[in-house]
Design a protein around this motif. Structure first.
Motif, PDB file in Angstrom:
ATOM      1  N   LYS A  32      -1.004   5.242  12.389  1.00  0.00           N
ATOM      2  CA  LYS A  32      -2.007   4.218  12.032  1.00  0.00           C
ATOM      3  C   LYS A  32      -1.756   3.652  10.645  1.00  0.00           C
ATOM      4  O   LYS A  32      -2.130   2.522  10.337  1.00  0.00           O
ATOM      5  CB  LYS A  32      -3.421   4.807  12.115  1.00  0.00           C
ATOM      6  CG  LYS A  32      -3.920   5.055  13.528  1.00  0.00           C
ATOM      7  CD  LYS A  32      -5.342   5.615  13.502  1.00  0.00           C
ATOM      8  CE  LYS A  32      -5.933   5.725  14.903  1.00  0.00           C
ATOM      9  NZ  LYS A  32      -5.337   6.771  15.713  1.00  0.00           N
ATOM     10  N   TYR A  33      -1.123   4.440   9.771  1.00  0.00           N
ATOM     11  CA  TYR A  33      -0.827   3.987   8.418  1.00  0.00           C
ATOM     12  C   TYR A  33       0.511   3.256   8.326  1.00  0.00           C
ATOM     13  O   TYR A  33       0.801   2.615   7.320  1.00  0.00           O
ATOM     14  CB  TYR A  33      -0.775   5.176   7.461  1.00  0.00           C
ATOM     15  CG  TYR A  33      -2.101   5.851   7.205  1.00  0.00           C
ATOM     16  CD1 TYR A  33      -3.124   5.202   6.514  1.00  0.00           C
ATOM     17  CD2 TYR A  33      -2.328   7.154   7.628  1.00  0.00           C
ATOM     18  CE1 TYR A  33      -4.332   5.831   6.256  1.00  0.00           C
ATOM     19  CE2 TYR A  33      -3.530   7.798   7.377  1.00  0.00           C
ATOM     20  CZ  TYR A  33      -4.532   7.131   6.693  1.00  0.00           C
ATOM     21  OH  TYR A  33      -5.731   7.761   6.440  1.00  0.00           O
ATOM     22  N   HIS A  34       1.338   3.397   9.341  1.00  0.00           N
ATOM     23  CA  HIS A  34       2.714   2.930   9.256  1.00  0.00           C
ATOM     24  C   HIS A  34       2.790   1.441   9.592  1.00  0.00           C
ATOM     25  O   HIS A  34       3.089   1.048  10.715  1.00  0.00           O
ATOM     26  CB  HIS A  34       3.605   3.751  10.202  1.00  0.00           C
ATOM     27  CG  HIS A  34       5.076   3.534   9.946  1.00  0.00           C
ATOM     28  ND1 HIS A  34       5.735   4.143   8.914  1.00  0.00           N
ATOM     29  CD2 HIS A  34       5.997   2.777  10.589  1.00  0.00           C
ATOM     30  CE1 HIS A  34       7.004   3.783   8.929  1.00  0.00           C
ATOM     31  NE2 HIS A  34       7.191   2.951   9.935  1.00  0.00           N
ATOM     32  N   LEU A  35       2.523   0.617   8.608  1.00  0.00           N
ATOM     33  CA  LEU A  35       2.576  -0.832   8.766  1.00  0.00           C
ATOM     34  C   LEU A  35       3.707  -1.395   7.909  1.00  0.00           C
ATOM     35  O   LEU A  35       4.272  -0.706   7.045  1.00  0.00           O
ATOM     36  CB  LEU A  35       1.240  -1.453   8.344  1.00  0.00           C
ATOM     37  CG  LEU A  35      -0.001  -0.915   9.081  1.00  0.00           C
ATOM     38  CD1 LEU A  35      -1.268  -1.463   8.421  1.00  0.00           C
ATOM     39  CD2 LEU A  35       0.039  -1.261  10.555  1.00  0.00           C
ATOM     40  N   SER A  56       0.835  -1.200   0.000  1.00  0.00           N
ATOM     41  CA  SER A  56       0.000   0.000   0.000  1.00  0.00           C
ATOM     42  C   SER A  56       0.872   1.253   0.000  1.00  0.00           C
ATOM     43  O   SER A  56       1.999   1.256   0.507  1.00  0.00           O
ATOM     44  CB  SER A  56      -0.899   0.005   1.232  1.00  0.00           C
ATOM     45  OG  SER A  56      -1.791  -1.079   1.213  1.00  0.00           O
ATOM     46  N   LYS A  57       0.323   2.324  -0.554  1.00  0.00           N
ATOM     47  CA  LYS A  57       1.039   3.592  -0.635  1.00  0.00           C
ATOM     48  C   LYS A  57       0.103   4.704  -0.168  1.00  0.00           C
ATOM     49  O   LYS A  57      -1.031   4.823  -0.654  1.00  0.00           O
ATOM     50  CB  LYS A  57       1.469   3.832  -2.082  1.00  0.00           C
ATOM     51  CG  LYS A  57       2.398   5.007  -2.283  1.00  0.00           C
ATOM     52  CD  LYS A  57       3.845   4.620  -2.167  1.00  0.00           C
ATOM     53  CE  LYS A  57       4.765   5.780  -2.550  1.00  0.00           C
ATOM     54  NZ  LYS A  57       6.176   5.448  -2.387  1.00  0.00           N
ATOM     55  N   ILE A  58       0.561   5.513   0.769  1.00  0.00           N
ATOM     56  CA  ILE A  58      -0.251   6.573   1.370  1.00  0.00           C
ATOM     57  C   ILE A  58       0.455   7.918   1.192  1.00  0.00           C
ATOM     58  O   ILE A  58       1.678   8.019   1.362  1.00  0.00           O
ATOM     59  CB  ILE A  58      -0.473   6.328   2.880  1.00  0.00           C
ATOM     60  CG1 ILE A  58      -0.995   4.917   3.153  1.00  0.00           C
ATOM     61  CG2 ILE A  58      -1.398   7.401   3.463  1.00  0.00           C
ATOM     62  CD1 ILE A  58      -2.352   4.615   2.588  1.00  0.00           C
ATOM     63  N   ASP A 100       4.335   8.591   2.249  1.00  0.00           N
ATOM     64  CA  ASP A 100       5.001   9.850   1.932  1.00  0.00           C
ATOM     65  C   ASP A 100       4.343  10.937   2.781  1.00  0.00           C
ATOM     66  O   ASP A 100       3.119  11.081   2.767  1.00  0.00           O
ATOM     67  CB  ASP A 100       4.852  10.191   0.453  1.00  0.00           C
ATOM     68  CG  ASP A 100       5.698   9.293  -0.440  1.00  0.00           C
ATOM     69  OD1 ASP A 100       6.746   8.815   0.030  1.00  0.00           O
ATOM     70  OD2 ASP A 100       5.297   9.057  -1.596  1.00  0.00           O
ATOM     71  N   VAL A 101       5.166  11.692   3.514  1.00  0.00           N
ATOM     72  CA  VAL A 101       4.650  12.671   4.467  1.00  0.00           C
ATOM     73  C   VAL A 101       5.067  14.073   4.030  1.00  0.00           C
ATOM     74  O   VAL A 101       6.262  14.363   3.891  1.00  0.00           O
ATOM     75  CB  VAL A 101       5.176  12.389   5.895  1.00  0.00           C
ATOM     76  CG1 VAL A 101       4.556  13.369   6.893  1.00  0.00           C
ATOM     77  CG2 VAL A 101       4.883  10.944   6.309  1.00  0.00           C
ATOM     78  N   ASP A 115      -2.975   4.635  -2.570  1.00  0.00           N
ATOM     79  CA  ASP A 115      -4.212   3.993  -2.114  1.00  0.00           C
ATOM     80  C   ASP A 115      -5.068   4.974  -1.328  1.00  0.00           C
ATOM     81  O   ASP A 115      -6.295   4.869  -1.329  1.00  0.00           O
ATOM     82  CB  ASP A 115      -3.888   2.768  -1.255  1.00  0.00           C
ATOM     83  CG  ASP A 115      -3.188   1.697  -2.055  1.00  0.00           C
ATOM     84  OD1 ASP A 115      -3.883   0.927  -2.730  1.00  0.00           O
ATOM     85  OD2 ASP A 115      -1.933   1.654  -2.018  1.00  0.00           O
ATOM     86  N   ALA A 116      -4.407   5.901  -0.628  1.00  0.00           N
ATOM     87  CA  ALA A 116      -5.141   6.904   0.147  1.00  0.00           C
ATOM     88  C   ALA A 116      -4.355   8.203   0.168  1.00  0.00           C
ATOM     89  O   ALA A 116      -3.117   8.199   0.204  1.00  0.00           O
ATOM     90  CB  ALA A 116      -5.394   6.421   1.570  1.00  0.00           C
ATOM     91  N   ILE A 117      -5.080   9.312   0.145  1.00  0.00           N
ATOM     92  CA  ILE A 117      -4.497  10.640   0.371  1.00  0.00           C
ATOM     93  C   ILE A 117      -5.190  11.201   1.602  1.00  0.00           C
ATOM     94  O   ILE A 117      -6.417  11.355   1.634  1.00  0.00           O
ATOM     95  CB  ILE A 117      -4.695  11.560  -0.843  1.00  0.00           C
ATOM     96  CG1 ILE A 117      -3.981  10.970  -2.063  1.00  0.00           C
ATOM     97  CG2 ILE A 117      -4.169  12.967  -0.530  1.00  0.00           C
ATOM     98  CD1 ILE A 117      -4.198  11.755  -3.342  1.00  0.00           C
ATOM     99  N   HIS A 118      -4.384  11.488   2.616  1.00  0.00           N
ATOM    100  CA  HIS A 118      -4.907  11.888   3.925  1.00  0.00           C
ATOM    101  C   HIS A 118      -4.488  13.328   4.205  1.00  0.00           C
ATOM    102  O   HIS A 118      -3.300  13.666   4.149  1.00  0.00           O
ATOM    103  CB  HIS A 118      -4.338  10.952   5.002  1.00  0.00           C
ATOM    104  CG  HIS A 118      -4.760  11.285   6.391  1.00  0.00           C
ATOM    105  ND1 HIS A 118      -5.618  10.493   7.124  1.00  0.00           N
ATOM    106  CD2 HIS A 118      -4.439  12.323   7.220  1.00  0.00           C
ATOM    107  CE1 HIS A 118      -5.804  11.017   8.324  1.00  0.00           C
ATOM    108  NE2 HIS A 118      -5.095  12.140   8.399  1.00  0.00           N
ATOM    109  N   PHE A 119      -5.476  14.172   4.499  1.00  0.00           N
ATOM    110  CA  PHE A 119      -5.210  15.560   4.896  1.00  0.00           C
ATOM    111  C   PHE A 119      -5.378  15.664   6.404  1.00  0.00           C
ATOM    112  O   PHE A 119      -6.483  15.444   6.925  1.00  0.00           O
ATOM    113  CB  PHE A 119      -6.179  16.517   4.200  1.00  0.00           C
ATOM    114  CG  PHE A 119      -6.111  16.471   2.697  1.00  0.00           C
ATOM    115  CD1 PHE A 119      -5.160  17.208   2.001  1.00  0.00           C
ATOM    116  CD2 PHE A 119      -6.993  15.684   1.968  1.00  0.00           C
ATOM    117  CE1 PHE A 119      -5.106  17.172   0.612  1.00  0.00           C
ATOM    118  CE2 PHE A 119      -6.957  15.639   0.587  1.00  0.00           C
ATOM    119  CZ  PHE A 119      -6.004  16.378  -0.102  1.00  0.00           C
ATOM    120  N   GLU A 120      -4.314  15.976   7.109  1.00  0.00           N
ATOM    121  CA  GLU A 120      -4.372  16.108   8.570  1.00  0.00           C
ATOM    122  C   GLU A 120      -4.574  17.572   8.927  1.00  0.00           C
ATOM    123  O   GLU A 120      -3.732  18.415   8.603  1.00  0.00           O
ATOM    124  CB  GLU A 120      -3.086  15.584   9.217  1.00  0.00           C
ATOM    125  CG  GLU A 120      -3.134  15.502  10.724  1.00  0.00           C
ATOM    126  CD  GLU A 120      -4.105  14.442  11.254  1.00  0.00           C
ATOM    127  OE1 GLU A 120      -4.518  14.567  12.425  1.00  0.00           O
ATOM    128  OE2 GLU A 120      -4.431  13.495  10.508  1.00  0.00           O
TER     129      GLU A 120
END
Length: 368
Positions: free
Chosen positions: A30-33, A2-4, A39-40, A109-114
């Motif tokens: 939570k994504y760090h498996l 997976s790629k986030i 990518d941060v 797989d996901a783009i997360h906006f914090e």
């Protein structure tokens, strides 16, 4: 594998003394498996980025940081006038170029906006997403419109900005797949105010500080007539809360009994706060392990009159076993009525505190 892509408007770290940054790190982790690459991208004040050595050590070549100063934020606001100021401060051309480059060579797989204001890049990113299966998420720490609305009374300029914020928030919240919130209260705001479907919203209560779970309060350790205000003191709403409480309540408590003590525990107290320091008002600044104050304070206070969202300070004092007196803003999102008394009049707080401190009444008895 997976790629986030994780985009944050503040530095996710346990090493900066504000609750939001710790929540952001918890969400990132939570994504760090083992089978996930993250990518941060962080757009934050330089002090936060410099503090975040835990983030730098863990993500290394997958971390891209962009530090902001006041002039950067002003320029961003002036060059992006169509975007509300709270959001435009985080829009930087260098960040947009980096996001474009990352999306050109990666399928996420996901783009997360914090934080909501990280989603200022949503419109820019959407056309660049190269997979229909990419899941988009915004983690909302505060509903920004709600916070500004409380400051806009009798202020025409802020009133106009609230209207712009409402329109912008509704748009970004409607155009992602999922929203994370910290409490039922925030979920209800999204469904009622912005007409967001409830099935898009996930409640993720914040993780409390590790030391909270090790606190052992007992009667021998408690200093009678001692009060604790636990907060990051470089936030304006916390600074003003402390000043209001001292001027409108604590000085009157001292007239009744000179033995009352107030512990103001938290990082970066301003000169305005430090000038109140005395035998009765203890201003600590940053404390690496504040356990002693949670164990010896008799009563916790949350005298906030500004802000939005759930208050970690309130949850942590309640978890530690302190009876807590709070304004309605300080108690927002707290889903228990046990051990907390809510009142918005500091004139009333004098009697409330004296009754609790003397043992004449308990929180439960005050609430009846």
């Amino acid at each position: 594998m997976s790629k986030i892509l994780f985009i944050s408007a503040h530095a996710p770290t346990n090493l900066y003394p504000q609750a939001g940054q710790k929540i952001a790190l918890s969400n990132l982790n939570k994504y760090h498996l083992d089978n996930t690459t993250v990518d941060v991208v962080v757009i934050a004040n330089k002090a936060e980025i410099n503090a975040a050595t835990d983030l730098i050590g863990k993500y290394k070549n997958n971390l891209f940081t962009y530090s902001l100063n006041k002039s950067d934020k002003i320029i961003s606001c002036l060059t992006n006038l169509s975007i509300p100021f709270k959001f435009s401060t985080r829009y930087q051309k260098a960040v947009a170029h980096k996001l474009q480059a990352l999306l050109a060579k990666n399928t996420y797989d996901a783009i997360h906006f914090e934080y909501s204001h990280a989603a200022v890049y949503l419109d820019f990113i959407k056309p660049l997403i190269n997979s229909k299966n990419t899941h988009t998420v915004i983690s909302i720490h505060d509903v920004v419109s709600q916070s500004f609305l409380r400051q806009s009374e009798n202020n025409l300029i802020l009133g106009i900005e609230v209207a712009r914020l409402f329109k912008f928030e509704k748009k970004i919240y409607s155009n992602v797949d999922q929203l994370w919130v910290l409490s039922t209260k925030d979920r209800n705001i999204l469904t009622s105010l912005f007409a967001i479907p409830e099935n898009k919203i996930i409640i993720k209560p914040p993780q409390l500080s590790d030391f909270i779970y090790k606190i052992k309060r007992n009667i021998e350790k408690v200093d009678q007539k001692s009060l604790l205000f636990w907060a990051a003191m470089n936030r304006s709403e916390n600074e003003q809360a402390a000043i209001n409480f001292i001027q409108e309540c604590f000085v009157n408590l001292l007239k009744i009994d000179s033995e009352y003590k107030l512990y103001i525990v938290g990082s970066n107290p301003s000169a305005k706060i430090r000038k109140f320091a005395s035998e009765n008002i203890i201003v600590t600044g940053f404390i690496e392990n504040p356990t002693q104050f949670f164990e010896k304070a008799q009563i916790g206070i949350v005298p906030l009159l500004q802000g939005a969202g759930i208050k970690l300070k309130t949850l942590e004092m309640l978890q530690a076993g302190l009876p807590v007196i709070s304004t309605s803003i300080g108690a927002e999102g707290v889903e228990t009525s046990k051990n907390i008394f809510i009142n918005d009049r500091f004139d009333d707080w004098v009697n409330i505190i004296t009754n609790l401190a003397s043992g004449k009444l308990t929180i439960d008895e005050l609430s009846r």
